[in-house]
Write a protein that holds these residues in place. Structure first.
Motif, short mmCIF file in Angstrom:
data_model
loop_
_atom_site.label_atom_id
_atom_site.label_comp_id
_atom_site.label_asym_id
_atom_site.label_seq_id
_atom_site.Cartn_x
_atom_site.Cartn_y
_atom_site.Cartn_z
N SER A 299 0.84 -1.20 0.00
CA SER A 299 0.00 0.00 0.00
C SER A 299 0.88 1.25 0.00
CB SER A 299 -0.91 0.00 1.23
OG SER A 299 -1.76 1.13 1.23
N SER A 300 0.68 2.11 -1.01
CA SER A 300 1.62 3.22 -1.25
C SER A 300 0.88 4.53 -1.51
CB SER A 300 2.51 2.90 -2.46
OG SER A 300 3.20 1.67 -2.26
N SER A 301 1.46 5.61 -0.99
CA SER A 301 0.86 6.94 -1.10
C SER A 301 1.75 7.85 -1.94
CB SER A 301 0.68 7.54 0.30
OG SER A 301 0.38 8.90 0.24
N GLN A 326 -4.50 4.12 7.61
CA GLN A 326 -5.18 3.39 6.54
C GLN A 326 -4.34 2.23 6.02
OE1 GLN A 326 -7.27 6.05 3.56
NE2 GLN A 326 -6.23 7.64 4.74
N CYS A 328 -1.12 2.34 5.02
CA CYS A 328 -0.10 2.69 4.03
C CYS A 328 1.29 2.30 4.54
CB CYS A 328 -0.15 4.19 3.75
SG CYS A 328 0.98 4.71 2.45
N ASN A 581 -8.06 0.55 -3.77
CA ASN A 581 -6.88 0.39 -2.93
C ASN A 581 -7.27 -0.16 -1.56
OD1 ASN A 581 -3.83 1.21 -2.95
ND2 ASN A 581 -4.58 1.87 -0.96
N ARG A 584 -8.21 -3.83 -1.99
CA ARG A 584 -7.03 -4.69 -2.19
C ARG A 584 -6.36 -5.00 -0.87
NH1 ARG A 584 -6.09 -8.07 -5.56
NH2 ARG A 584 -6.34 -6.65 -7.35
N PHE A 585 -6.25 -3.98 0.01
CA PHE A 585 -5.52 -4.15 1.27
C PHE A 585 -6.45 -4.34 2.47
CE2 PHE A 585 -2.65 -1.90 -1.61
CZ PHE A 585 -1.55 -2.75 -1.54
N GLN A 590 -5.16 -6.00 7.19
CA GLN A 590 -4.98 -4.60 6.76
C GLN A 590 -3.58 -4.11 7.08
OE1 GLN A 590 -8.40 -1.89 7.38
NE2 GLN A 590 -9.47 -3.60 8.30
N GLY A 592 -1.08 -3.75 5.05
CA GLY A 592 -0.43 -3.01 3.98
C GLY A 592 0.39 -3.85 3.04
#
Length: 746
Positions: A299-301, A326, A328, A581, A584-585, A590, A592
């Motif tokens: 998980s990427s921001s 969240q 990330c 997103n 997916r995660f 959760q 990431g």
């Protein structure tokens, strides 16, 4: 105010121009607390708060001639103790950290920063909020309905609001129905009214009103299913329950040990997590976490520091805290020369505000591992000169300490990427690395220069021109890489990916390529399988085009299809892209990190997302009913939603599809459809299923009501409830869809 009530408060503040700060005085005002709002060191205002009966909302009034207002907040906000927010760090210096706490809400709502009169009072707040959160989290859907029925959400209680005599006529009942989002047929509504009017005086009072409303909550479709399995005695025996559970695809041995199950028990089961669409076994960490980092979606921001537009919006350390909340695991830091020798973070050549690099690193230290123990990657976009780069490296080492990875973990295999399990609680730096043979004075392209060099077409040239015209533009310094900062890019050295054809030799695993969404799509089209094989060994980060001035997102699905791990999105921008997103995660705790399908992890894989092969799986979903959909316009009591349900498949291109039901006129309370939608899937292991509810409109685009997204492989079969989420990912409980799901094939 009693201590029990005092320990059960949740407060919210919405729409303030800056993060508010409250100084609470120990004063009991007949069930109220009096507070002083401080939005700066000089701006002070009085406030009064009273906890409402539902335990979730607070009555709020200013000490001036204005009407009181109601602030409703969702269950389960995060509570931070001490000076753990930007607001308290700026304005809380006069108050001891032990007296301070921050209540952080989901979505885009602002924090509430508080200072209690004593440390003991602050702890009572912390304990009370924790108790309330635990109580709410432990409730199943049926218990929530009993505790917080829909009429409470519109500020009405039986026997209180029904006029001066606490009674309600049929006309008043009809108005109440509109308030809870249902425009019921007059004949049916009047028949129900008369059945509850035991005094036969054409008016309902307290218990009669409550009985009328509770009859609305009946679920005839659940009763029908129950009676189908229970037979004439209307009670499920152990064999009958086992038959139902087997039809659901469940192992019913444990639940079926009970000799009998009533209709109430059956409804409670279907409204519990075991009756939800998401497989409960996938809600915790269940995947193998010992494979190399390149084998996971991460998980990427993008532009993590922004809370709004990338042209003129504010930057904040709170944006990093929210991203970590969240799930990330890869955040971006755009680093620029700052005054006083201190690097700053902001969106260069724009009017976005600036925050200190060291403050962001402190936020990483304090919040990166609150939700997930697995590694965090700091993606540095470096625009600083050598001196401030050395300062960046010094801050990273001194603030993060042992969290920071400064050398390879396994000296025997220095080029092999470690696993998430090996890197628990550790922070990795992604950035430019000096070549071993190059002198320290050699010029190295910065991350942004690399990106701009790749994006030389007309569109990106237009974005560059926009930056040149923006006031406050600063000329970037010569991009040399300091040895101190280079040394910290241990496993994530930034490198360019020029071409995949002819097939190059496998690159060192410790290199990360950054690609724009356009460059990634081009590689997928032109070298699909080669790109997949590349991503088996090496991390690839994809970022949005610079033209997305409003911080809009692209669909991440196409990038996941080719095995890209770091698919970076603007977390501050809600929309279907962030829904994907989150879906997916959603699984694997959760945390990431989600293990990629086997076809994206095998070195010799033949998988090509553009040519996935013939259909392998049939997904059939019967959309049955919905329950208590939220009103979209509370200010217009006669405005009732006309709901329709759309089911979307997001996967490889040939699997992407959307189908929808008809709309139901004027009923957001208990609409019924009974329509079946079917999909053929070629790559089910990559597919996400998105359930969307919209308010149909004949003359304009439909309005969004709620959604829920999850991986197909985590979707349970049988009769299931879909628990809907708002646009920013908050729960819309008790709003649900009720569906039947069938998955056939591999």
């Amino acid at each position: 105010m009693g201590s029990i009530l005092a320990e059960s408060w949740i407060l919210s503040q919405q729409g303030a121009s800056s993060s508010p700060f409250y100084e609470w005085r120990a004063q009991d005002l007949g069930g109220c607390l009096q507070g002083r709002v401080i939005r700066s060191r000089t701006w002070h205002k009085e406030r009064f708060y009273r906890l409402q009966e539902d335990g979730l909302s607070v009555w709020f009034q200013r000490r001036i001639r204005r009407a009181p207002s109601q602030h409703i907040c969702e269950p389960g906000p995060a509570v931070r103790e001490g000076h753990q927010s930007e607001g308290l760090r700026r304005f809380g210096g006069a108050f001891a950290p032990a007296r301070c706490l921050t209540i952080a809400f989901k979505g885009r709502r602002k924090n509430l920063d508080l200072a209690a009169p004593t440390a003991e009072e602050a702890q009572r707040w912390v304990r009370g909020l924790a108790k309330l959160r635990a109580r709410l989290d432990a409730m199943n859907q049926r218990e929530r309905l009993d505790q917080y029925p829909p009429w409470k959400s519109v500020g009405w209680a039986p026997g209180v609001e029904g006029g001066q005599d606490s009674k309600m006529s049929f006309k008043e009942i009809k108005s109440l129905l509109l308030m809870v989002n249902v425009d019921m047929n007059d004949m049916y509504a009047y028949r129900l009214f008369k059945e509850c009017d035991r005094s036969n005086n054409e008016r309902l009072e307290g218990p009669e009103i409550e009985e009328f409303l509770r009859r609305l909550l009946k679920r005839p479709e659940l009763e029908e299913i129950f009676h189908r399995y229970s037979g004439e005695d209307r009670v499920l025996s152990a064999p009958e329950l086992l038959e139902f559970l087997e039809d659901q695809g469940e192992d019913g041995a444990t639940l079926a040990r009970h000799e009998l199950m009533t209709l109430d028990g059956f409804m409670m089961y279907l409204l519990s997590p075991e009756g939800a669409a998401l497989d409960p076994a996938h809600t915790g960490v269940f995947q193998d976490m010992n494979q190399p980092l390149a084998h996971y979606f991460i998980s990427s921001s993008h532009n993590t520091y922004l809370t709004d537009s990338q042209i003129g919006g504010p930057s904040s350390t709170e944006a990093y805290v929210r991203a970590f909340a969240q799930g990330c695991r890869c955040v971006e830091l755009d680093c620029w020369e700052g005054p006083g020798g201190e690097p700053v973070i902001y969106h260069g050549h724009t009017l976005t505000s600036k925050i200190l690099f060291r403050d962001v690193v402190q936020a990483v230290r304090d919040h990166a591992f609150t939700l997930s123990p697995y590694p965090v990657i700091l993606s540095l976009e470096n625009h600083c000169g050598l001196e401030q780069q050395a300062t960046m490296a010094r801050h990273l080492r001194s603030i993060l300490g042992d969290m920071l990875v400064t050398q390879v973990l396994d000296s025997q295999n220095p080029e092999e990427l470690p696993s998430p399990e090996q890197l628990k609680g550790r922070v990795l730096v992604k950035g430019k690395k000096l070549p071993a043979a190059r002198s320290d004075e050699g010029r190295i392209l910065s991350d942004r220069e690399e990106e701009e060099e790749e994006e030389d077409d007309e569109e990106e040239a237009g974005a560059a021109e926009q930056r040149r015209r923006t006031p406050g533009r600063r000329v970037s310094q010569a991009k040399q890489i300091s040895p101190e900062l280079s040394a910290l890019a241990v496993y994530c050295g930034a490198t360019r990916l020029r071409t995949l054809r002819p097939a190059p030799p496998p690159p060192p695993p410790g290199q990360v390529s950054s690609l724009s969404e356009r460059k990634a799509k081009k590689l997928i089209r032109e070298a699909g399988n080669s790109f997949v094989r590349h991503n088996v060994h090496q991390l690839t980060r994809v970022y949005p085009l610079g033209l997305r001035m409003n911080s809009a997102n692209y669909s991440p699905q196409e990038m996941w299809n080719s095995g890209c791990q770091l698919v970076a999105l603007n977390f501050q921008t809600p929309g279907y892209e962030m829904d994907l997103n989150a879906g997916r995660f959603l699984i694997n705790g959760q945390c990431g990190y989600v293990l990629k399908p086997a076809c994206l992890r095998q070195p010799d894989t033949t998988f090509d997302p553009e040519c996935p092969g013939p259909p392998r799986t049939t997904l059939t979903i019967q959309v049955l009913t919905a329950q208590q959909l939220p009103k979209l316009n509370a200010e217009k009591p006669n405005s009732i939603v006309d709901p329709l349900v759309r089911i979307e498949i997001h996967g490889v291109t040939s699997d992407c599809a959307r189908k929808e039901t008809n709309y139901v006129l004027n009923n957001g309370f208990n609409p019924r459809w009974g329509q079946t939608l079917q999909f053929q899937l070629r790559a089910p292991e990559l597919a996400l299923v998105r359930f969307v509810v919209e308010d149909y409109d004949t003359t304009s685009p439909n309005d969004f009501v709620g959604q829920f997204t999850l991986p197909l492989n985590s979707l349970k079969q049988g009769y299931r409830h879909i628990h809907l989420l708002s646009k920013d990912g908050a729960s819309l409980s008790p709003a649900t869809l009720f569906v039947h799901i069938c998955i056939q094939g591999s």
